[in-house]
Scaffold this active site. Structure first.
Site, short mmCIF file in Angstrom:
data_model
loop_
_atom_site.label_atom_id
_atom_site.label_comp_id
_atom_site.label_asym_id
_atom_site.label_seq_id
_atom_site.Cartn_x
_atom_site.Cartn_y
_atom_site.Cartn_z
CG HIS A 228 48.97 18.19 1.64
ND1 HIS A 228 47.66 17.88 1.93
CD2 HIS A 228 48.99 19.53 1.45
CE1 HIS A 228 46.94 19.00 1.91
NE2 HIS A 228 47.71 20.00 1.62
CB VAL B 127 51.70 11.54 1.68
CG1 VAL B 127 51.47 12.99 2.12
CG2 VAL B 127 51.12 10.55 2.67
C1 BV8 Z 1 49.86 26.11 5.72
C2 BV8 Z 1 50.42 15.40 4.91
C3 BV8 Z 1 51.08 28.21 5.75
C4 BV8 Z 1 50.80 14.81 6.23
C5 BV8 Z 1 48.54 16.93 5.31
C6 BV8 Z 1 43.00 28.86 7.04
C7 BV8 Z 1 41.97 28.61 7.86
C8 BV8 Z 1 42.10 27.66 8.91
C9 BV8 Z 1 43.28 26.95 9.08
C10 BV8 Z 1 44.31 27.21 8.24
C11 BV8 Z 1 44.18 28.16 7.24
N1 BV8 Z 1 45.34 28.19 6.57
C12 BV8 Z 1 46.20 27.30 7.13
C13 BV8 Z 1 45.60 26.69 8.14
C14 BV8 Z 1 46.17 25.68 8.96
C15 BV8 Z 1 46.07 24.26 8.35
C16 BV8 Z 1 44.65 23.81 8.12
O1 BV8 Z 1 44.12 23.82 7.04
N2 BV8 Z 1 44.05 23.32 9.21
C17 BV8 Z 1 42.70 22.73 9.09
C18 BV8 Z 1 42.64 21.54 9.97
C19 BV8 Z 1 41.65 23.72 9.40
N3 BV8 Z 1 46.79 24.20 7.08
C20 BV8 Z 1 48.13 24.02 7.15
O2 BV8 Z 1 48.76 23.97 8.18
C21 BV8 Z 1 48.84 23.93 5.81
N4 BV8 Z 1 50.00 24.79 5.82
O3 BV8 Z 1 48.77 26.64 5.63
O4 BV8 Z 1 51.08 26.78 5.75
C22 BV8 Z 1 50.68 28.52 7.10
C23 BV8 Z 1 51.44 28.02 8.12
C24 BV8 Z 1 51.03 28.36 9.40
C25 BV8 Z 1 49.85 29.08 9.67
C26 BV8 Z 1 49.12 29.57 8.59
C27 BV8 Z 1 49.53 29.30 7.28
C28 BV8 Z 1 49.41 22.50 5.60
C29 BV8 Z 1 48.29 21.54 5.42
C30 BV8 Z 1 48.86 20.16 5.00
C31 BV8 Z 1 48.96 19.21 6.17
N5 BV8 Z 1 49.37 17.88 5.71
N6 BV8 Z 1 49.00 15.71 4.88
C32 BV8 Z 1 50.29 13.40 6.42
O5 BV8 Z 1 49.63 12.86 5.50
O6 BV8 Z 1 50.57 12.85 7.51
S1 BV8 Z 1 46.85 17.26 5.28
C33 BV8 Z 1 46.09 15.68 5.21
O7 BV8 Z 1 44.82 15.85 5.78
C34 BV8 Z 1 45.84 15.14 3.84
O8 BV8 Z 1 46.91 15.39 2.96
C35 BV8 Z 1 44.57 15.88 3.42
O9 BV8 Z 1 44.86 17.13 2.91
C36 BV8 Z 1 43.87 16.08 4.75
C37 BV8 Z 1 42.77 15.07 4.91
O10 BV8 Z 1 41.73 15.52 4.11
P1 BV8 Z 1 41.10 14.57 2.96
O11 BV8 Z 1 42.15 14.10 2.05
O12 BV8 Z 1 39.96 15.30 2.42
O13 BV8 Z 1 40.64 13.28 3.78
P2 BV8 Z 1 39.52 13.17 4.91
O14 BV8 Z 1 39.83 11.92 5.63
O15 BV8 Z 1 39.38 14.43 5.64
O16 BV8 Z 1 38.15 12.95 4.07
C38 BV8 Z 1 38.02 11.84 3.24
C39 BV8 Z 1 36.80 12.13 2.38
O17 BV8 Z 1 36.66 11.05 1.45
C40 BV8 Z 1 35.50 12.19 3.19
O18 BV8 Z 1 34.73 13.28 2.73
C41 BV8 Z 1 34.82 10.86 2.87
O19 BV8 Z 1 33.40 10.99 2.87
C42 BV8 Z 1 35.33 10.59 1.47
N7 BV8 Z 1 35.38 9.17 1.09
C43 BV8 Z 1 35.59 8.10 1.90
N8 BV8 Z 1 35.60 6.96 1.15
C44 BV8 Z 1 35.41 7.34 -0.16
C45 BV8 Z 1 35.29 8.76 -0.19
N9 BV8 Z 1 35.09 9.44 -1.33
C46 BV8 Z 1 35.00 8.72 -2.49
N10 BV8 Z 1 35.12 7.35 -2.53
C47 BV8 Z 1 35.33 6.63 -1.41
N11 BV8 Z 1 35.44 5.31 -1.48
#
Ligand code: BV8
Ligand code: ZN
Length: 256
Positions: free
Chosen positions: A124, A108
């Site tokens: 997102h 974001v």
């Molecule tokens: C939805 C904005 C319809 C807000 C965000 C199916 C199965 C299970 C669950 C669900 C499903 N479908 C829907 C769901 C529910 C849910 C979901 O996915 N839950 C998860 C937890 C299982 N999804 C939703 O609710 C989505 N909406 O599906 O709507 C619907 C509605 C209701 C019910 C069903 C369907 C909406 C999802 C969006 C939420 N908003 N962000 C804010 O920012 O405050 S998500 C937010 O978290 C981010 O945008 C991003 O997407 C996520 C974080 O993930 P990453 O970006 O990957 O970051 P993370 O910290 O996890 O990892 C960092 C990585 O970088 C690591 O691997 C690390 O090793 C690496 N790294 C670190 N340093 C470095 C590096 N890599 C390279 N270089 C470096 N230097």
């Protein structure tokens, strides 16, 4: 590491060089080297006892608007104090040099745009596009006074309906912007090469994007300090920091 990179990269470089359409898909990890905490990093201060996935919901906002608005304003102000890192700059360079690049981000923040990318699909939403919770009207938010510490903050009110202003991000349980999601899925299904940078691949439906591309026959490369499981011959996991790996990739592609 260079030896391993040479090994992987020769195929990788060829894939990038021959690609007519490259997708770059990013997560919080691409902004980590700019000092922006990822979702894996524990929250600090006032929000330390919360899981970000709890706070990033409409329920949390309605339950305690000051807590959640304070959190987003804190993050917004932090972003004003950081700059794009070499990973963002390398992705912007790829957009200039390669025939066609589609940038898809879960972030974001605005660091891709500040690095020079002219097109980024924000799946997102953006922390810089607040709108009314009730009528949806965009709100020109001049920003709150500088926050010395993490604190609760009353959300501003809508000029039109006096509703509470909410951050322009997609919260858990909310659907993604249709245009961005459809364009992202289409790009993943039509690209020749996809770079998946700095994402844990947990949040749906965004997490489907790399496998959509590899299933469609594209070369998929995961760039992450952690090893990312690969399932197909055309899929690679390059372990390292985005800010180190991406500039090397750009440097080695003949286009650059
Ligand atoms: C939805 C904005 C319809 C807000 C965000 C199916 C199965 C299970 C669950 C669900 C499903 N479908 C829907 C769901 C529910 C849910 C979901 O996915 N839950 C998860 C937890 C299982 N999804 C939703 O609710 C989505 N909406 O599906 O709507 C619907 C509605 C209701 C019910 C069903 C369907 C909406 C999802 C969006 C939420 N908003 N962000 C804010 O920012 O405050 S998500 C937010 O978290 C981010 O945008 C991003 O997407 C996520 C974080 O993930 P990453 O970006 O990957 O970051 P993370 O910290 O996890 O990892 C960092 C990585 O970088 C690591 O691997 C690390 O090793 C690496 N790294 C670190 N340093 C470095 C590096 N890599 C390279 N270089 C470096 N230097
Ligand atoms: Zn309103």
């Amino acid at each position: 590491m260079h030896r391993e990179l040479v090994q992987i990269s020769s195929e990788l470089i060829k894939a990038l060089d021959n690609a007519k359409h490259v997708v770059v898909f990013t997560g919080a990890g691409v902004s980590a080297e700019s000092g922006v905490s990822t979702f894996r990093d524990a929250l600090s201060g006032l929000w330390a006892r919360f899981d970000p996935m709890q706070l990033a919901t409409a329920e949390a906002f309605l339950a305690d608007p000051e807590l959640v608005w304070g959190w987003y304003e804190w993050r917004r102000q932090l972003l004003l104090g950081v700059v794009p890192n070499p990973a963002h700059l390398a992705i912007a360079r790829l957009e200039q040099k390669l025939p066609k690049v589609t940038l898809i981000t879960q972030n974001v923040d605005d660091l891709h745009e500040r690095a020079g990318n002219t097109q980024a699909l924000h799946l997102h939403g953006s922390i810089f596009a607040p709108r009314c919770f009730d009528c949806g009207r965009p709100h020109a938010f001049a920003g709150a006074p500088a926050m010395a510490s993490e604190q609760k903050l009353e959300p501003p009110r809508c000029d039109m309906c006096d509703g509470m202003i909410r951050p322009g991000v997609v919260w858990f349980g909310e659907s993604l912007p249709e245009h961005a999601l459809n364009a992202a899925f289409a790009a993943a299904e039509n690209c020749d090469c996809l770079l998946s940078v700095g994402t844990s691949g947990v949040v749906q439906p965004a997490a489907q994007i790399p496998s959509l591309a590899s299933r469609a026959g594209a070369t998929v490369v995961h760039i992450n300090p952690d090893a990312v499981p690969v399932h197909r011959v055309n899929e690679y996991s390059v372990q390292g920091l985005a800010g180190e790996i991406l500039p090397l990739l750009v440097q080695e592609t003949q286009h650059a």
